[in-house]
Design an enzyme around this catalytic site. Structure first.
Site, PDB file in Angstrom:
ATOM      1  N   ASP A  58       1.519  27.735 -40.900  1.00 40.29           N
ATOM      2  CA  ASP A  58       0.796  28.500 -39.884  1.00 40.29           C
ATOM      3  C   ASP A  58      -0.673  28.321 -40.227  1.00 40.29           C
ATOM      4  OD1 ASP A  58      -0.658  30.479 -38.534  1.00 40.29           O
ATOM      5  OD2 ASP A  58       1.015  31.896 -38.567  1.00 40.29           O
ATOM      6  N   TYR A 183     -11.150  29.863 -25.267  1.00 35.58           N
ATOM      7  CA  TYR A 183     -10.664  28.490 -25.438  1.00 35.58           C
ATOM      8  C   TYR A 183     -11.842  27.518 -25.399  1.00 35.58           C
ATOM      9  CZ  TYR A 183      -7.685  24.354 -24.831  1.00 35.58           C
ATOM     10  OH  TYR A 183      -7.066  23.131 -24.987  1.00 35.58           O
ATOM     11  N   VAL A 185     -15.012  28.041 -26.040  1.00 34.06           N
ATOM     12  CA  VAL A 185     -15.864  28.161 -27.226  1.00 34.06           C
ATOM     13  C   VAL A 185     -15.174  27.528 -28.439  1.00 34.06           C
ATOM     14  CG1 VAL A 185     -16.979  29.786 -28.810  1.00 34.06           C
ATOM     15  CG2 VAL A 185     -17.068  30.191 -26.331  1.00 34.06           C
ATOM     16  N   LYS A 187     -13.109  25.070 -28.534  1.00 34.73           N
ATOM     17  CA  LYS A 187     -13.071  23.604 -28.470  1.00 34.73           C
ATOM     18  C   LYS A 187     -14.475  22.994 -28.614  1.00 34.73           C
ATOM     19  CE  LYS A 187      -8.587  23.172 -28.083  1.00 34.73           C
ATOM     20  NZ  LYS A 187      -7.784  22.607 -29.167  1.00 34.73           N
ATOM     21  N   ARG A 217       1.209  17.376 -19.443  1.00 38.84           N
ATOM     22  CA  ARG A 217       2.381  18.196 -19.100  1.00 38.84           C
ATOM     23  C   ARG A 217       3.110  18.678 -20.364  1.00 38.84           C
ATOM     24  NH1 ARG A 217       2.564  14.097 -15.414  1.00 38.84           N
ATOM     25  NH2 ARG A 217       4.115  12.891 -16.572  1.00 38.84           N
TER      26      ARG A 217
HETATM   27  P1  NAP Z   1       1.698  23.286 -26.751  1.00 39.27           P
HETATM   28  O1  NAP Z   1       2.859  22.569 -26.194  1.00 39.27           O
HETATM   29  O2  NAP Z   1       1.479  24.709 -26.363  1.00 39.27           O
HETATM   30  O3  NAP Z   1       1.778  23.150 -28.346  1.00 39.27           O
HETATM   31  C1  NAP Z   1       0.904  23.843 -29.169  1.00 39.27           C
HETATM   32  C2  NAP Z   1       1.399  23.688 -30.595  1.00 39.27           C
HETATM   33  O4  NAP Z   1       0.507  24.421 -31.451  1.00 39.27           O
HETATM   34  C3  NAP Z   1       2.798  24.278 -30.794  1.00 39.27           C
HETATM   35  O5  NAP Z   1       3.515  23.471 -31.676  1.00 39.27           O
HETATM   36  C4  NAP Z   1       2.487  25.620 -31.438  1.00 39.27           C
HETATM   37  O6  NAP Z   1       3.532  26.138 -32.240  1.00 39.27           O
HETATM   38  C5  NAP Z   1       1.317  25.231 -32.303  1.00 39.27           C
HETATM   39  N1  NAP Z   1       0.618  26.398 -32.830  1.00 39.27           N
HETATM   40  C6  NAP Z   1       0.091  27.447 -32.170  1.00 39.27           C
HETATM   41  N2  NAP Z   1      -0.403  28.338 -33.039  1.00 39.27           N
HETATM   42  C7  NAP Z   1      -0.183  27.836 -34.298  1.00 39.27           C
HETATM   43  C8  NAP Z   1      -0.453  28.283 -35.604  1.00 39.27           C
HETATM   44  N3  NAP Z   1      -1.059  29.455 -35.832  1.00 39.27           N
HETATM   45  N4  NAP Z   1      -0.110  27.484 -36.644  1.00 39.27           N
HETATM   46  C9  NAP Z   1       0.512  26.298 -36.435  1.00 39.27           C
HETATM   47  N5  NAP Z   1       0.828  25.842 -35.217  1.00 39.27           N
HETATM   48  C10 NAP Z   1       0.472  26.604 -34.164  1.00 39.27           C
HETATM   49  O7  NAP Z   1       0.343  22.573 -26.400  1.00 39.27           O
HETATM   50  P2  NAP Z   1      -0.101  21.025 -26.394  1.00 39.27           P
HETATM   51  O8  NAP Z   1      -0.484  20.707 -24.999  1.00 39.27           O
HETATM   52  O9  NAP Z   1       0.866  20.185 -27.105  1.00 39.27           O
HETATM   53  O10 NAP Z   1      -1.461  21.165 -27.216  1.00 39.27           O
HETATM   54  C11 NAP Z   1      -1.743  20.444 -28.410  1.00 39.27           C
HETATM   55  C12 NAP Z   1      -3.253  20.420 -28.587  1.00 39.27           C
HETATM   56  O11 NAP Z   1      -3.852  19.710 -27.483  1.00 39.27           O
HETATM   57  C13 NAP Z   1      -3.914  21.798 -28.594  1.00 39.27           C
HETATM   58  O12 NAP Z   1      -4.922  21.832 -29.561  1.00 39.27           O
HETATM   59  C14 NAP Z   1      -4.518  21.901 -27.206  1.00 39.27           C
HETATM   60  O13 NAP Z   1      -5.622  22.783 -27.161  1.00 39.27           O
HETATM   61  C15 NAP Z   1      -4.918  20.469 -26.958  1.00 39.27           C
HETATM   62  N6  NAP Z   1      -5.109  20.119 -25.542  1.00 39.27           N
HETATM   63  C16 NAP Z   1      -4.079  20.200 -24.676  1.00 39.27           C
HETATM   64  C17 NAP Z   1      -4.285  19.872 -23.339  1.00 39.27           C
HETATM   65  C18 NAP Z   1      -3.168  19.918 -22.339  1.00 39.27           C
HETATM   66  O14 NAP Z   1      -3.423  19.664 -21.138  1.00 39.27           O
HETATM   67  N7  NAP Z   1      -1.927  20.200 -22.718  1.00 39.27           N
HETATM   68  C19 NAP Z   1      -5.549  19.468 -22.908  1.00 39.27           C
HETATM   69  C20 NAP Z   1      -6.589  19.396 -23.834  1.00 39.27           C
HETATM   70  C21 NAP Z   1      -6.355  19.720 -25.154  1.00 39.27           C
HETATM   71  P3  NAP Z   1       4.553  27.282 -31.697  1.00 39.27           P
HETATM   72  O15 NAP Z   1       5.661  26.539 -30.998  1.00 39.27           O
HETATM   73  O16 NAP Z   1       4.988  27.953 -32.955  1.00 39.27           O
HETATM   74  O17 NAP Z   1       3.789  28.170 -30.770  1.00 39.27           O
END
Ligand code: NAP
Length: 258
Positions: A58, A183, A185, A187, A217
Site C-alpha cells: 500500500d 487529482y 494537483v 498529477k 478504459r
Molecule cells: P484503476 O483501474 O483504478 O487502477 C488503479 C490501481 O491503483 C489499482 O490497482 C488500485 O488498487 C491501485 N491503488 C489505489 N490506491 C493504492 C494504494 N494506496 N496503494 C497501492 N495501490 C493503490 O486505474 P488505472 O486507469 O489503471 O490507473 C493507473 C494509473 O494511470 C493511475 O495513476 C491513474 O491516475 C493514471 N491515469 C489513468 C487514466 C485513465 O484514463 N484510466 C488517465 C491518465 C492517468 P485497488 O484495486 O486496491 O484499489
C-alpha cells in the site's frame, strides 16, 4: 520496442488496470517483474496469472514501503526500473478527498521512490504515471512558475502541495489560484517531482520521466474512454526503455504539454 536485458522492474498498483497490463507487457519484453498491490489476495492472484513475482504494497503505508525495501535488500535484488502507477480519482472535493488523493498519487510515489532508490542501479529508470490533467494551464502564472521552477527542491514542492491542502481546509484555495481538483494537483505535483528527481539523479544516469497513458478504459477511466489498457500501458512502459531523455512528460513516447 523495449529492450529488457533481463533486468527487474517493480510496478505499484498493479492488481488491475494499466498497472496489471504494464506488468504483462514488461514480462513479454523480457523483464523480470515484481507486481505490487495493496490487496494481497488480488495482487497474488494477478501475479500468478502472469507468472511474475508479487509483493504487498500500500503506497500510503510507511511500514509496507519499509518492509518491501528490506525484503528486496535481503534477497540482494537490484532494480532496473520503478513504475509509480498506483493512483486514485475520488468523487467530490473536500479536505478528506484532497488528503487521500495526495497521499496516494503524490506522497505515495514520493515515499516509494525514496525508499527504493538505493536499490535502483545506475542507468536505471523511474516512471511517474501522471496525466494530461496535470497540465499547468489550470493554475495562475505565479503558481505555475513555482511548480516549474528549474531549481525547485523536494521540500519546496512538499510545501507547495501542503499549501494547497491548507487552502482547501481554509476555503482560500480558489483565491490563491488553485483548481478545485485534488487529482489535477496530484498529477501536476508528480510532474514537478519527476523534473527535480531527474535533475538530482542525473549523476547516477537514472532517467526519471512522467508518462500519460491517455484516457483509458479501466475502472478509473470508465467504459467510454477511447483507449484500450494495452495502448495506455504501452505509453507507460516506454519509460523503461534505455537511452531516452530524462525529466520529461511523455504520451506514447512523444513529449506532452505540461
Ligand atoms: P484503476 O483501474 O483504478 O487502477 C488503479 C490501481 O491503483 C489499482 O490497482 C488500485 O488498487 C491501485 N491503488 C489505489 N490506491 C493504492 C494504494 N494506496 N496503494 C497501492 N495501490 C493503490 O486505474 P488505472 O486507469 O489503471 O490507473 C493507473 C494509473 O494511470 C493511475 O495513476 C491513474 O491516475 C493514471 N491515469 C489513468 C487514466 C485513465 O484514463 N484510466 C488517465 C491518465 C492517468 P485497488 O484495486 O486496491 O484499489
Amino acid at each position: 520496442m523495449v529492450d529488457a536485458g533481463g533486468s527487474t522492474v517493480l510496478v505499484t498498483g498493479a492488481n488491475r488496470g494499466i498497472g496489471l497490463e504494464a506488468c504483462r507487457q514488461l514480462k513479454a519484453a523480457g523483464f523480470s517483474v515484481i507486481l505490487t498491490a495493496r490487496d494481497a489476495d488480488e495482487g497474488r492472484a494477478a501475479a500468478d496469472s502472469l507468472g511474475v513475482a508479487f509483493s504487498p504494497l500500500d503506497v500510503t503505508a510507511a511500514e509496507d514501503i519499509a518492509a518491501l525495501a528490506d525484503d528486496l535488500r535481503r534477497q540482494g535484488r537490484r532494480l532496473h526500473g520503478l513504475i509509480n502507477n498506483a493512483g486514485i480519482s475520488l468523487e467530490g472535493f473536500d479536505g478528506r478527498v484532497v488528503r487521500q488523493t495526495l497521499a496516494v498519487n503524490f506522497f505515495g510515489a514520493l515515499g516509494v521512490t525514496e525508499a527504493l532508490l538505493p536499490l535502483i542501479g545506475d542507468g536505471g529508470a523511474i516512471a511517474m504515471v501522471s496525466s494530461g490533467m496535470g497540465e499547468l494551464s489550470a493554475y495562475t502564472p505565479a503558481l505555475g512558475a513555482r511548480f516549474s521552477d528549474p531549481g525547485l527542491t523536494r521540500d519546496q514542492l512538499v510545501t507547495l502541495v501542503n499549501e494547497f491542502i491548507a487552502g482547501v481546509d481554509a476555503g482560500t484555495y480558489k483565491q490563491a489560484g488553485w483548481p478545485g481538483s485534488a487529482y489535477r494537483v496530484s498529477k501536476a505535483a508528480l510532474i514537478a517531482l519527476t523534473r527535480l528527481m531527474a535533475r538530482d539523479l542525473a549523476p547516477r544516469d537514472i532517467h526519471v520521466n512522467a508518462v500519460c497513458p491517455g484516457w483509458v478504459r479501466s475502472r478509473m477511466g470508465g467504459s467510454l474512454a477511447p483507449r484500450s489498457v494495452e495502448k495506455g500501458a504501452a505509453s507507460v512502459i516506454w519509460a523503461m526503455t534505455p537511452g531516452q531523455s530524462t525529466g520529461g512528460f511523455f504520451r506514447d513516447g512523444r513529449p506532452a504539454n505540461w
